[in-house]
Design a protein around this motif. Structure first.
Motif, PDB file in Angstrom:
ATOM      1  N   SER A  87       0.013 -21.389  11.163  1.00 31.81           N
ATOM      2  CA  SER A  87       0.796 -21.530  10.209  1.00 31.81           C
ATOM      3  C   SER A  87       0.833 -20.633   9.003  1.00 31.81           C
ATOM      4  O   SER A  87      -0.261 -20.093   8.705  1.00 31.81           O
ATOM      5  N   ASN A  88       2.041 -20.138   8.257  1.00 29.53           N
ATOM      6  CA  ASN A  88       1.966 -19.413   7.052  1.00 29.53           C
ATOM      7  C   ASN A  88       1.922 -20.011   5.770  1.00 29.53           C
ATOM      8  O   ASN A  88       2.770 -20.861   5.734  1.00 29.53           O
ATOM      9  N   ILE A  89       0.809 -19.978   5.040  1.00 29.77           N
ATOM     10  CA  ILE A  89       0.763 -20.932   3.780  1.00 29.77           C
ATOM     11  C   ILE A  89       1.024 -19.827   2.526  1.00 29.77           C
ATOM     12  O   ILE A  89       0.458 -18.788   2.447  1.00 29.77           O
ATOM     13  N   THR A  90       2.073 -20.391   2.022  1.00 28.39           N
ATOM     14  CA  THR A  90       2.428 -19.610   0.654  1.00 28.39           C
ATOM     15  C   THR A  90       1.224 -19.954  -0.183  1.00 28.39           C
ATOM     16  O   THR A  90       1.127 -21.074  -0.757  1.00 28.39           O
ATOM     17  N   LEU A  91       1.058 -18.998  -1.375  1.00 28.20           N
ATOM     18  CA  LEU A  91       0.152 -19.394  -2.244  1.00 28.20           C
ATOM     19  C   LEU A  91       0.770 -18.836  -3.495  1.00 28.20           C
ATOM     20  O   LEU A  91       1.314 -17.698  -3.650  1.00 28.20           O
ATOM     21  N   ILE A  92       0.687 -19.716  -4.656  1.00 33.57           N
ATOM     22  CA  ILE A  92       1.369 -19.435  -5.835  1.00 33.57           C
ATOM     23  C   ILE A  92      -0.046 -19.134  -7.002  1.00 33.57           C
ATOM     24  O   ILE A  92      -0.896 -19.879  -6.702  1.00 33.57           O
ATOM     25  N   LEU A  93       0.000 -17.890  -7.092  1.00 32.88           N
ATOM     26  CA  LEU A  93      -1.302 -17.307  -7.876  1.00 32.88           C
ATOM     27  C   LEU A  93      -0.899 -17.293  -9.404  1.00 32.88           C
ATOM     28  O   LEU A  93       0.085 -16.832  -9.735  1.00 32.88           O
ATOM     29  N   SER A  94      -1.921 -17.276 -10.118  1.00 34.78           N
ATOM     30  CA  SER A  94      -1.992 -16.893 -11.567  1.00 34.78           C
ATOM     31  C   SER A  94      -1.952 -15.435 -11.997  1.00 34.78           C
ATOM     32  O   SER A  94      -2.830 -14.770 -11.240  1.00 34.78           O
ATOM     33  N   SER A  95      -0.978 -15.083 -12.890  1.00 31.73           N
ATOM     34  CA  SER A  95      -1.080 -13.519 -12.993  1.00 31.73           C
ATOM     35  C   SER A  95      -1.614 -13.397 -14.490  1.00 31.73           C
ATOM     36  O   SER A  95      -1.510 -12.365 -14.944  1.00 31.73           O
ATOM     37  N   GLY A  96      -2.284 -14.411 -15.046  1.00 34.50           N
ATOM     38  CA  GLY A  96      -2.824 -14.468 -16.404  1.00 34.50           C
ATOM     39  C   GLY A  96      -1.695 -14.811 -17.478  1.00 34.50           C
ATOM     40  O   GLY A  96      -0.580 -14.897 -17.044  1.00 34.50           O
ATOM     41  N   THR A  97      -2.290 -14.769 -18.655  1.00 32.66           N
ATOM     42  CA  THR A  97      -1.358 -15.230 -19.636  1.00 32.66           C
ATOM     43  C   THR A  97      -0.604 -13.863 -20.303  1.00 32.66           C
ATOM     44  O   THR A  97      -0.991 -12.751 -20.025  1.00 32.66           O
ATOM     45  N   GLY A  98       0.777 -13.993 -20.847  1.00 26.67           N
ATOM     46  CA  GLY A  98       1.645 -12.879 -21.073  1.00 26.67           C
ATOM     47  C   GLY A  98       0.977 -12.304 -22.465  1.00 26.67           C
ATOM     48  O   GLY A  98       0.037 -12.885 -23.254  1.00 26.67           O
ATOM     49  N   SER A  99       1.522 -11.110 -22.840  1.00 26.68           N
ATOM     50  CA  SER A  99       0.825 -10.492 -24.081  1.00 26.68           C
ATOM     51  C   SER A  99       1.786 -10.737 -25.160  1.00 26.68           C
ATOM     52  O   SER A  99       1.586 -10.207 -26.264  1.00 26.68           O
ATOM     53  N   VAL A 100       3.058 -11.297 -24.836  1.00 31.46           N
ATOM     54  CA  VAL A 100       3.978 -11.563 -25.922  1.00 31.46           C
ATOM     55  C   VAL A 100       3.786 -12.772 -26.371  1.00 31.46           C
ATOM     56  O   VAL A 100       3.944 -13.766 -25.833  1.00 31.46           O
ATOM     57  N   GLU A 101       3.731 -13.262 -27.835  1.00 28.05           N
ATOM     58  CA  GLU A 101       3.786 -14.575 -28.327  1.00 28.05           C
ATOM     59  C   GLU A 101       5.151 -15.080 -28.615  1.00 28.05           C
ATOM     60  O   GLU A 101       5.843 -14.219 -29.349  1.00 28.05           O
ATOM     61  N   ASN A 102       5.496 -16.286 -28.573  1.00 32.13           N
ATOM     62  CA  ASN A 102       6.611 -17.078 -28.782  1.00 32.13           C
ATOM     63  C   ASN A 102       6.439 -18.212 -29.430  1.00 32.13           C
ATOM     64  O   ASN A 102       5.493 -18.917 -29.053  1.00 32.13           O
TER      65      ASN A 102
END
Length: 270
Positions: free
Chosen positions: A169-184
């Motif tokens: 079976s093919n397992i899809t992984l949701i991975l962390s890309s880290g936090t963004g650099s722009v603050e809102n």
């Protein structure tokens, strides 16, 4: 015959026995090559990828015996196809040698889905391979721990650890890309239901943090947020800022709080 043997001397009889022994030994060794087919060798053909029936027929016609000794499941080849052979193709072996075959199973075995959340991508990949599962799509989402698994999906749906899944079976992984650099500015969640807040978090690339639920809440999704951390504004009235991938903690209550109608949402979320 008995009288002939008993009337002769022991020495003559002994010599006759020795002569007969050597004659039989000479006959045996002269026929040994024929019996063992010494010097008669054939090249093992390549039967990998062929159906087991076709492979056995091909080997027997080439002067070999064939025996299925093992089975394995590989999703990239047809069921009952030969995955491996011993001796391998091109080997020089005696006529009549048995070639052992490993055949692909018709039905994929079931294995328990591991818990991959929190693991690094490399660790998750190795664990999946050890269970004969495949890494499918990899989707990146802002979060603190860069390149760690946030969710595991099968067929587009979250799959719980321990669920039985088919090998291959093919397992899809949701991975962390880290936090963004722009603050809102932090959105204002107070007064929204938890379900509405989750939608706003997703749209803002933020994550739900700790959720503290009042004992009188019976329906979490429709419970109201009465407090959030970080708050919309700080003590001096300035907007608190967050980056994509950060978390917001919530306090939930069954009663909707009274909110200041002058509080507005940020005009733009980057």
């Amino acid at each position: 015959m008995f009288d002939f043997i008993t009337k002769r001397s022991f020495g003559i009889n002994l010599l006759a026995v020795i002569a007969m022994f050597f004659a039989l030994a000479l006959l045996f060794f002269s026929l040994l090559g024929l019996i063992t087919k010494h010097g008669q060798q054939l090249t093992v053909p390549d039967v990998r990828g062929k159906s087991v029936k076709e492979a056995i027929s091909l080997l027997e016609n080439a002067g070999f015996e064939a025996d299925v000794r093992d089975s394995i499941y590989i999703d990239s080849i047809p069921p009952l196809a030969v995955y491996a052979q011993t001796p391998d193709k091109g080997a020089q072996v005696k006529v009549g040698r048995t070639i052992y075959l490993t055949v692909n199973k018709t039905v994929a075995p079931m294995v328990k889905m591991p818990d991959l959340e929190g693991l690094t991508f490399r660790s998750a990949e190795m664990m999946l391979k050890s269970l004969r599962l495949n890494v499918g799509d990899t989707i990146y989402k802002p979060d603190f721990a860069t390149n760690t698994v946030l969710q595991q999906l099968l067929g587009g749906k979250k799959i719980k650890p321990g669920t039985l899944v088919a090998e291959g079976s093919n397992i899809t992984l949701i991975l962390s890309s880290g936090t963004g650099s722009v603050e809102n500015p932090v959105p204002n969640f107070v007064g929204l239901t938890y379900a509405e807040a989750r939608e706003m978090l997703s749209a803002s690339n933020l994550n739900p943090g700790t959720v503290i639920i009042d004992p009188n809440v019976t329906d979490t999704a429709n419970a109201y947020i009465i407090k959030q951390v970080p708050a919309r504004k700080n003590e001096i009235g300035d907007f608190n800022m967050v980056r994509a991938g950060e978390s917001v903690d919530f306090w939930l209550s069954a009663n909707k709080p009274v909110t200041d109608s002058t509080v507005t949402q940020p005009a733009k979320q980057e």
